[in-house]
Design an enzyme around this catalytic site. Structure first.
Site, PDB file in Angstrom:
ATOM      1  N   CYS A  50       0.816  -1.212   0.000  1.00 31.44           N
ATOM      2  CA  CYS A  50       0.000   0.000   0.000  1.00 31.44           C
ATOM      3  C   CYS A  50       0.849   1.261   0.000  1.00 31.44           C
ATOM      4  O   CYS A  50       0.370   2.336  -0.307  1.00 31.44           O
ATOM      5  CB  CYS A  50      -0.994  -0.002   1.154  1.00 31.44           C
ATOM      6  SG  CYS A  50      -0.236  -0.333   2.721  1.00 31.44           S
ATOM      7  N   ASN A  51       2.129   1.129   0.344  1.00 31.77           N
ATOM      8  CA  ASN A  51       2.975   2.312   0.352  1.00 31.77           C
ATOM      9  C   ASN A  51       3.909   2.436  -0.843  1.00 31.77           C
ATOM     10  O   ASN A  51       4.548   3.459  -1.011  1.00 31.77           O
ATOM     11  CB  ASN A  51       3.814   2.359   1.631  1.00 31.77           C
ATOM     12  CG  ASN A  51       3.009   2.902   2.780  1.00 31.77           C
ATOM     13  OD1 ASN A  51       2.082   3.688   2.585  1.00 31.77           O
ATOM     14  ND2 ASN A  51       3.344   2.468   3.977  1.00 31.77           N
ATOM     15  N   SER A 109      10.812   2.914   4.723  1.00 29.79           N
ATOM     16  CA  SER A 109       9.395   2.831   5.061  1.00 29.79           C
ATOM     17  C   SER A 109       8.881   4.136   5.655  1.00 29.79           C
ATOM     18  O   SER A 109       9.657   4.966   6.113  1.00 29.79           O
ATOM     19  CB  SER A 109       9.175   1.718   6.084  1.00 29.79           C
ATOM     20  OG  SER A 109       9.613   0.502   5.563  1.00 29.79           O
ATOM     21  N   GLN A 120       6.764  -8.696   2.994  1.00 28.32           N
ATOM     22  CA  GLN A 120       6.197  -8.378   1.679  1.00 28.32           C
ATOM     23  C   GLN A 120       7.247  -8.573   0.587  1.00 28.32           C
ATOM     24  O   GLN A 120       6.946  -9.103  -0.490  1.00 28.32           O
ATOM     25  CB  GLN A 120       5.676  -6.937   1.678  1.00 28.32           C
ATOM     26  CG  GLN A 120       4.428  -6.774   2.548  1.00 28.32           C
ATOM     27  CD  GLN A 120       4.153  -5.321   2.897  1.00 28.32           C
ATOM     28  OE1 GLN A 120       5.051  -4.476   2.860  1.00 28.32           O
ATOM     29  NE2 GLN A 120       2.916  -5.021   3.272  1.00 28.32           N
ATOM     30  N   ALA A 190     -14.870   6.085  24.620  1.00 24.77           N
ATOM     31  CA  ALA A 190     -14.641   5.469  23.320  1.00 24.77           C
ATOM     32  C   ALA A 190     -13.676   6.355  22.551  1.00 24.77           C
ATOM     33  O   ALA A 190     -13.157   7.317  23.094  1.00 24.77           O
ATOM     34  CB  ALA A 190     -15.963   5.334  22.556  1.00 24.77           C
ATOM     35  N   GLY A 191     -13.453   6.053  21.299  1.00 27.73           N
ATOM     36  CA  GLY A 191     -12.540   6.874  20.502  1.00 27.73           C
ATOM     37  C   GLY A 191     -11.602   5.980  19.724  1.00 27.73           C
ATOM     38  O   GLY A 191     -11.307   4.867  20.146  1.00 27.73           O
ATOM     39  N   GLU A 192     -11.142   6.504  18.594  1.00 26.05           N
ATOM     40  CA  GLU A 192     -10.377   5.676  17.659  1.00 26.05           C
ATOM     41  C   GLU A 192      -9.089   5.145  18.295  1.00 26.05           C
ATOM     42  O   GLU A 192      -8.809   3.957  18.290  1.00 26.05           O
ATOM     43  CB  GLU A 192     -10.037   6.517  16.434  1.00 26.05           C
ATOM     44  CG  GLU A 192      -9.606   5.696  15.244  1.00 26.05           C
ATOM     45  CD  GLU A 192      -9.155   6.603  14.110  1.00 26.05           C
ATOM     46  OE1 GLU A 192      -8.299   6.165  13.336  1.00 26.05           O
ATOM     47  OE2 GLU A 192      -9.656   7.755  14.029  1.00 26.05           O
ATOM     48  N   MET A 193      -8.331   6.075  18.914  1.00 25.52           N
ATOM     49  CA  MET A 193      -7.044   5.689  19.475  1.00 25.52           C
ATOM     50  C   MET A 193      -7.235   4.684  20.607  1.00 25.52           C
ATOM     51  O   MET A 193      -6.512   3.697  20.709  1.00 25.52           O
ATOM     52  CB  MET A 193      -6.343   6.943  19.997  1.00 25.52           C
ATOM     53  CG  MET A 193      -4.854   6.824  20.038  1.00 25.52           C
ATOM     54  SD  MET A 193      -4.154   8.222  20.919  1.00 25.52           S
ATOM     55  CE  MET A 193      -4.343   9.565  19.771  1.00 25.52           C
TER      56      MET A 193
END
Lengths: 424, 270
Positions: A50-51, A109, A120, A190-193
Site C-alpha cells: 500500500c505504500n 518505510s 512483503q 470510546a474513541g479511535e485511538m
C-alpha cells in the site's frame, strides 16, 4: 547484466496515484508476464504494497529500458504517462542495489523499522521465483537483501520500541504486568485511538474486558465488539476495585476519577497495581493519582513523549543501519564484478600462461644442449597449443549471450580459477 | 584447594564486571557472557566444596569457609531463578554481592580451628546448610527488590530508557521476590529449630540467648512481618521491596556483625 529499479512510494506519490499503479491479485501475475515481454528485460519481480509499487529488473541496457518501463506502466494501468512523470524514480546498478537493500531493511518505510516490508519483499520475490521470472542476478540480490534486512534487525535496535501511542500503551502495560490474560481491563469512553489500543491489548492476551459509556447502549455495542461486558457509568468506580488496566477516553469536561476515590479503591484491592492510561483531552483523571503507591497514570502527552523519543532512537539506529547496508553493498558489487567477463578472461589467460611457463621451465631443465633456435621453436609450439585451447572459451566469454552468467561460473569452475577472489 | 577458590573468585569478579557493564550498555550477548563466567566460577567453587566434603571436613567452620559457602548458596539459587524465570539482568545485581562475599572470605582468617568435640555431629551440616540456603534466598529476594525499585522509579517518573526496556515487568519482580521469601522463611525456621535441637543435644538447653540466636530471631520476625503485612495489609510492590532489602541487611549483620563483633557460641574464634 545490470539492475534497474523503477518505482514510486509514499514519499513520491499520493495514494490516488499509488492505488492506480498497484499490482494486486491476478494483476500481479499478468503484470509480471507482460513486463517480461519487454525486449530489454531478462528477469524481474514486482513489489506492490500500500505504500509502494516497485519493479526490480535485470536488464541489458538500463538507459533504453527506462523508457520502455515507463511506457509499460502507463499502458498496463491505462494512465497518462505525463501523470507518472513526477512520481517515478529510477535507480541503476549501485544505487539500485542500495535501494533494494534499504527497502527490505525498512529504512525506506513510512515508519522506519516497521516489520511488514520484509515479509512483503520475501513474498514478492518468492512469487516471481515460482513464476521463473527472476534470474541468477535477481535471485542473488533478493536473497542478499533478505539477509541484510535480518542483519540490520539483529545488529541495530531499529525495530525496537513502539512508535504509535496505542502500541506504546501496550508496551508499558507489559512492563507493569506479566500475564495480561489474568488481568481485568476497562475501557472508559470510546474513541479511535482508545479502541485501537484495546485491540492491541486483546492481541497481547487481555480477555476480561468491560466497557463503560455514558450512553449505556453505546457501551453495550462496543462491549459486543470486544467480547466484553458493558458497565453502567454510575457503577464504574465500584468496578475499579477489580480492574487492573484502564484506558480512559471520554469527553467529560473535568475529572471523573479523583485521588480520594482512588485511595479507597487501592485499599479495596490490597494495593494490587493499577495502570491507567488517560488519553482524553481535557484529562479525565486527576493527575495526582500517579503519586499513589502502585498506581501508574500516563496521559496522552506522556505517551506522545515516549513515541517521540522512540522515533528519535530509531533514527539514530537507522544511521547505523545505513552503515551496514553500505558494507553489504560493497560486498555485493565485488561479487557482481567477479562475474564480469573481463576479469574472467584475464584470469583464464594468466592461468594458461602460468602453466605454460612452469612446464617449459621443467622441460628446459631436463633437456640438454638445446640451442636458441630449438628453444624458440619449442616455445612457439607450446604457445600455439595453449592459445588454441583457450580460444573457444575466450570467445564465448566475450559474446553477450543470454546465459553468460552461467558460462562464466562454469568456466571458472572447469579451469579452477577465481575461487579465491571473494565470491560472496 | 586454594587455587580453586581463587579461580572461582576471579570468575565471579569477571562476571561482576560484565554484569555492571551490562547495566549501562547491555545486550543479549553480554548477558550470556556474564552467565557463562558465573557458571564457570560456580563449577570451580562446587568442586572446591565437594573436595573438602570428601576429605571429611564440612567447610563452614571458620569465617573464610562460611562466607564462601554462603556465596555458593547464592549462586546456586541464582541459577535456579535464572532457569525458572529468565531474569538475566538479575546477575548484574547479585554477582556484586557474591563477589563481595567471596572477597571477604578471601581476607577473613582461614586457619581451621578444630570443632570442639561436643559440636561434632551431623547437625553441623544440616543446621548450616539450612541457614545458608535460607539466607541465600533472602539475598536474591533483596537483589530482585533493588531491581523492582529501579524499575518502579522508571515507570513512575516516566523515564523509559534502555535499562527500563531490559528490566522485566514489575509484577514478575514482585512475585519472584515474594516467592524467594516464602522459600527462605521456612528454611530459616528449620535452621533455628535444628539449631535448638542441636544445642539441646550438645549443651543440654534449647536456647541460650547467644547473640547469633537473638539476631536470627530478629531476622525471623522481620520476614514473618514481610509475609504478614503482604497478606493482610497488601504491602506489596515498593514497600515489600524495601522490606526485603532491610531484611537482607539484618541477615548480613547477623552473619558478619555477630561473628566479628559480638562473641558467642557461634563465633569461630574463641
Amino acid at each position: 547484466m545490470r539492475v534497474l529499479v523503477t518505482g514510486l512510494n509514499h514519499k513520491t506519490a499520493p495514494v490516488e496515484v499509488r492505488e492506480k499503479l498497484a499490482f494486486d491479485g491476478p494483476g500481479l501475475e499478468e503484470g509480471l508476464n507482460s513486463f517480461l515481454q519487454l525486449p530489454e528485460v531478462k528477469g524481474a519481480m514486482i513489489l506492490s504494497t500500500c505504500n509502494r509499487v516497485e519493479i526490480y529488473a535485470h536488464v541489458s541496457n538500463p538507459e533504453r529500458a527506462v523508457d520502455s518501463v515507463k511506457a509499460f506502466l502507463s499502458e498496463f494501468h491505462s494512465i497518462d504517462p505525463g501523470a507518472l512523470e513526477n512520481s517515478l524514480y529510477f535507480y541503476t546498478d549501485r544505487d539500485a542495489i542500495r535501494h533494494v537493500f534499504r527497502v527490505a531493511s525498512s529504512l525506506d518505510s513510512m515508519v522506519v523499522g516497521e516489520p511488514q516490508i520484509l515479509g512483503q519483499s520475501k513474498d514478492a520475490f518468492e512469487f516471481a521465483l515460482t513464476k521463473g521470472a527472476t534470474g541468477i542476478l535477481l535471485n542473488r540480490l533478493l536473497k542478499k537483501a533478505i539477509t541484510v534486512a535480518k542483519r540490520v534487525r539483529t545488529e541495530t535496535r531499529i525495530a525496537e520500541n513502539a512508535v504509535s501511542i496505542s502500541y506504546a500503551a501496550v508496551e508499558l502495560t507489559k512492563k507493569i504486568f506479566t500475564d495480561l490474560s489474568e488481568k481485568r481491563f476497562m475501557l472508559l469512553g470510546a474513541g479511535e485511538m482508545a479502541e485501537l489500543a484495546v485491540r492491541h491489548l486483546i492481541k497481547s492476551g487481555v480477555t476480561d474486558v468491560s466497557v463503560v459509556n455514558r450512553t449505556y447502549e453505546r457501551g453495550v455495542e462496543l462491549a459486543r465488539e470486544f467480547c466484553g461486558r458493558a458497565v453502567r457509568f454510575e457503577d464504574f468506580i465500584k468496578e475499579l476495585v477489580n480492574t487492573d488496566i484502564i484506558i480512559c477516553s471520554t469527553g467529560a469536561p473535568s475529572y471523573i476519577l479523583h485521588k480520594s476515590d482512588m485511595q479507597m479503591i487501592m485499599k479495596g484491592r490490597k494495593n494490587r497495581a493499577v495502570f491507567i492510561i488517560d488519553i482524553s483531552v481535557p484529562r479525565n483523571i486527576d493527575p495526582d493519582i500517579n503519586q499513589l503507591d502502585n498506581v501508574y497514570l500516563y496521559d496522552v502527552d506522556d505517551l506522545q513523549g515516549i513515541v517521540d523519543s522512540n522515533i528519535m532512537g530509531r533514527e539514530k539506529e537507522a544511521e547505523r543501519a545505513e552503515g551496514i547496508i553500505e558494507e553489504e553493498l560493497e560486498k555485493f558489487l565485488k561479487w557482481q564484478t567477479s562475474l564480469d567477463s573481463v576479469p574472467t578472461i584475464v584470469a583464464l589467460r594468466n592461468r594458461a600462461e602460468e602453466i605454460k611457463q612452469a612446464e617449459l621451465e621443467k622441460l628446459m631443465n631436463r633437456l640438454e644442449g638445446v640451442d636458441e633456435k630449438q628453444r624458440k621453436a619449442i616455445e612457439y609450439t607450446v604457445s600455439a597449443v595453449v592459445n588454441k585451447l583457450i580460444h573457444p572459451p575466450t570467445v564465448a566469454l566475450k559474446e553477450d549471450s543470454e546465459d553468460r552468467d552461467v558460462q562464466i561460473a562454469m568456466i571458472k569452475r572447469l579451469y579452477g580459477i577465481g575461487e579465491n577472489n571473494g565470491s560472496q | 584447594m586454594v587455587i580453586l577458590f581463587e579461580l572461582a573468585l576471579t570468575f565471579y569478579f569477571a562476571a561482576t564486571i560484565v554484569g555492571v557493564v551490562e547495566l549501562f550498555r547491555g545486550s543479549r550477548a553480554t548477558t550470556r557472557i556474564m552467565l557463562v563466567l558465573a557458571a564457570i566460577g560456580f563449577i570451580l567453587h562446587t568442586i572446591n566444596i565437594v573436595l573438602s566434603l570428601l576429605s571429611g571436613h564440612i567447610p563452614v567452620t571458620n569465617m573464610h569457609e562460611a562466607s564462601s559457602f554462603f556465596s555458593w548458596c547464592i549462586v546456586l539459587l541464582f541459577f535456579y531463578v535464572e532457569y525458572r524465570y529468565k531474569i538475566g539482568l538479575l546477575g548484574s545485581f547479585i554477582m556484586p554481592v557474591v563477589f563481595i562475599l567471596m572477597l571477604s572470605s578471601s581476607i577473613l582468617p582461614r586457619e581451621i580451628t578444630p570443632v570442639s568435640p561436643m559440636l561434632k555431629s551431623y547437625w553441623l551440616g544440616i543446621h548450616t546448610a539450612l541457614a545458608f540456603l535460607g539466607d541465600a534466598a533472602f539475598a536474591l529476594a533483596a537483589g530482585i527488590g533493588v531491581m523492582y525499585l529501579v524499575q518502579e522509579h522508571f515507570v513512575k517518573t516516566k523515564r523509559l530508557g534502555s535499562l527500563f526496556q531490559r528490566l522485566p515487568s514489575l509484577q514478575i519482580l514482585d512475585e519472584v521476590s515474594y516467592k524467594l521469601i516464602t522459600l527462605g522463611f521456612p528454611l530459616l525456621t528449620l535452621a533455628i529449630i535444628t539449631g535448638a535441637l542441636w544445642a539441646e543435644s550438645a549443651w543440654g538447653s534449647y536456647w541460650r540467648w547467644d547473640p547469633k540466636e537473638v539476631w536470627s530471631l530478629i531476622t525471623w520476625f522481620i520476614y514473618a512481618l514481610v509475609l504478614h503485612v503482604r497478606l493482610t495489609a497488601g504491602w506489596r510492590g515498593k514497600k515489600a521491596a524495601i522490606l526485603s532489602i532491610l531484611g537482607f541487611s539484618v541477615v548480613l549483620f547477623t552473619f558478619f556483625g555477630v561473628n566479628l563483633l559480638l562473641k558467642g557460641v557461634h563465633s569461630f574464634v574463641r
